[in-house]
Scaffold this active site. Structure first.
Site, PDB file in Angstrom:
ATOM      1  N   ASP A 127     -44.009 -29.100  11.699  1.00 45.04           N
ATOM      2  CA  ASP A 127     -42.644 -29.522  11.407  1.00 45.04           C
ATOM      3  C   ASP A 127     -42.520 -30.266  10.080  1.00 45.04           C
ATOM      4  O   ASP A 127     -41.566 -31.024   9.867  1.00 45.04           O
ATOM      5  CB  ASP A 127     -42.075 -30.382  12.542  1.00 45.04           C
ATOM      6  CG  ASP A 127     -40.547 -30.406  12.546  1.00 45.04           C
ATOM      7  OD1 ASP A 127     -39.940 -29.403  12.143  1.00 45.04           O
ATOM      8  OD2 ASP A 127     -39.972 -31.431  12.938  1.00 45.04           O
ATOM      9  N   ASP A 165     -41.721 -22.280  14.287  1.00 44.08           N
ATOM     10  CA  ASP A 165     -41.501 -22.680  12.887  1.00 44.08           C
ATOM     11  C   ASP A 165     -42.695 -22.461  11.963  1.00 44.08           C
ATOM     12  O   ASP A 165     -42.553 -22.612  10.742  1.00 44.08           O
ATOM     13  CB  ASP A 165     -41.102 -24.156  12.755  1.00 44.08           C
ATOM     14  CG  ASP A 165     -39.744 -24.472  13.341  1.00 44.08           C
ATOM     15  OD1 ASP A 165     -39.023 -23.538  13.710  1.00 44.08           O
ATOM     16  OD2 ASP A 165     -39.405 -25.654  13.445  1.00 44.08           O
ATOM     17  N   ASP A 316     -33.467 -33.054  20.449  1.00 46.24           N
ATOM     18  CA  ASP A 316     -34.023 -32.471  19.222  1.00 46.24           C
ATOM     19  C   ASP A 316     -34.587 -33.545  18.308  1.00 46.24           C
ATOM     20  O   ASP A 316     -35.353 -33.235  17.394  1.00 46.24           O
ATOM     21  CB  ASP A 316     -32.935 -31.700  18.460  1.00 46.24           C
ATOM     22  CG  ASP A 316     -32.507 -30.448  19.196  1.00 46.24           C
ATOM     23  OD1 ASP A 316     -33.380 -29.670  19.605  1.00 46.24           O
ATOM     24  OD2 ASP A 316     -31.292 -30.256  19.378  1.00 46.24           O
TER      25      ASP A 316
END
Length: 341
Positions: A127, A165, A316
């Site tokens: 991330d 991701d 989130d």
């Protein structure tokens, strides 16, 4: 014309639950039993018509929230959250005890006659240091972690979504590897290791319809090992509608050898949030809703399943009043359920 970027950070892997208790959870599963199918890792044909195509964790965060509301006499809230707790959601494997956790989860599912739905999310520099920062310290540690997860799964049935991701953050320039292709090599190795398990299917994460055009993602996916994977996953932790997610997936499939894909429909019932700062519209946006319940019956041979990969009700990140990424956000969970069609 390339689509504008719309990055988002998936939930942080959940805190560890007591492993001894997990080993008994399959006896308490709230779904019916499935039978092994021809496709490794996927529920068999009889499971396709069941309410839940994968194992439902009776000790999941949504189930605990339902119990808390009932105990407090909040029956309306408990009923709303039952719209989440009765469906299978993905289990995100933690970094500390991967073999034991994977074994406990898959054993519980096997006792219920169902497959597990797992997410592996521990790639180094995960991330890009944002809400869900972390990951393995280096490539060697990461491959050891993947190997431990695979050993934990053993010969039991599991569908694995690999590294949300990870590919997209190379494509959008967020992640700059020390050596070109380092991350792709790790993902290739992870795919190959997981596919050595006899009843595991592996789906590489492939972003969402609002992040990048399929043409930008095809070659990176090839470098990341899509040829050896069973398929890919789209819309993980995002809010793009099922219709646009399927269109995006079909376009991408045509560029990577016709691979099938799964769609995360956990929170896409009202589509993406279009107000406020576009850079933050992925983070606990208001007015969203649960999407299609998990099912293997999509009506499209390229769409292997609609799944709840992001666990509805988990934050989130620390935005719009939410707690840390991956923690239960009760008010948000109730809104998702209340807005569901």
């Amino acid at each position: 014309m390339p689509l504008p970027p719309a990055p988002r950070g998936p939930s942080h892997p959940p805190p560890h639950r007591p492993l001894a208790a997990l080993a008994l959870l399959g006896l308490l599963a709230v779904t019916g039993c499935g039978t092994p199918g021809a496709e490794p890792g996927a529920p068999g044909p009889s499971a396709a018509s069941a309410p839940a195509p994968y194992w439902v964790n009776p000790d999941g965060k949504a189930a605990r929230a339902v119990a808390a509301h009932r105990a407090a006499g909040r029956t309306a809230e408990a009923a709303l959250l039952g719209r989440i707790s009765t469906h299978p959601v993905a289990e995100w494997i933690g970094p500390d005890r991967p073999e034991a956790e994977a074994r406990a989860l898959t054993e519980a599912a096997a006792k219920a006659g169902l497959a597990s739905l797992l997410v592996l999310y521990d790639i180094p520099n995960r991330d890009c240091g944002l809400h869900s920062a972390g990951g393995a310290r280096d490539g060697k540690a990461y491959l050891a972690w993947v190997d431990a997860v695979a050993r934990g799964i053993g010969a039991r049935r599991a569908t694995v979504v690999l590294e949300p991701d990870a590919v997209m953050h190379v494509v959008d320039g967020c992640t700059v590897e020390r050596q070109p292709g380092e991350r792709y090599a790790l993902l290739r190795s992870a795919v190959e290791r997981l596919r050595r398990q006899p009843q595991v299917t592996v789906h590489l994460d492939a972003g969402n319809a609002g992040w990048a055009a399929p043409e930008k993602l095809a070659e990176p996916l090839r470098q990341a090992g899509i040829a050896a994977a069973d398929g890919f996953a789209v819309n993980v932790s995002n809010f793009r509608t099922t219709e646009e997610s399927v269109a995006y997936g079909r376009a991408l499939s045509a560029l990577v050898g016709g691979k099938p894909f799964v769609v995360d429909t956990s929170r896409n019932g009202n589509g993406p949030y279009a107000e406020g700062d576009p850079a933050e519209n992925w983070c606990n946006p208001p007015g969203r809703a649960l999407g299609e319940p998990p099912t293997l019956r999509t009506g499209d041979p390229l769409v292997r399943a609609y799944l709840w990969i992001k666990r509805p009700g988990e934050s989130d990140g620390e935005c719009r009043g939410g707690p840390r990424a991956g923690e239960w956000f009760d008010a948000y969970a109730l809104e998702l359920a209340r807005n569901a069609r």
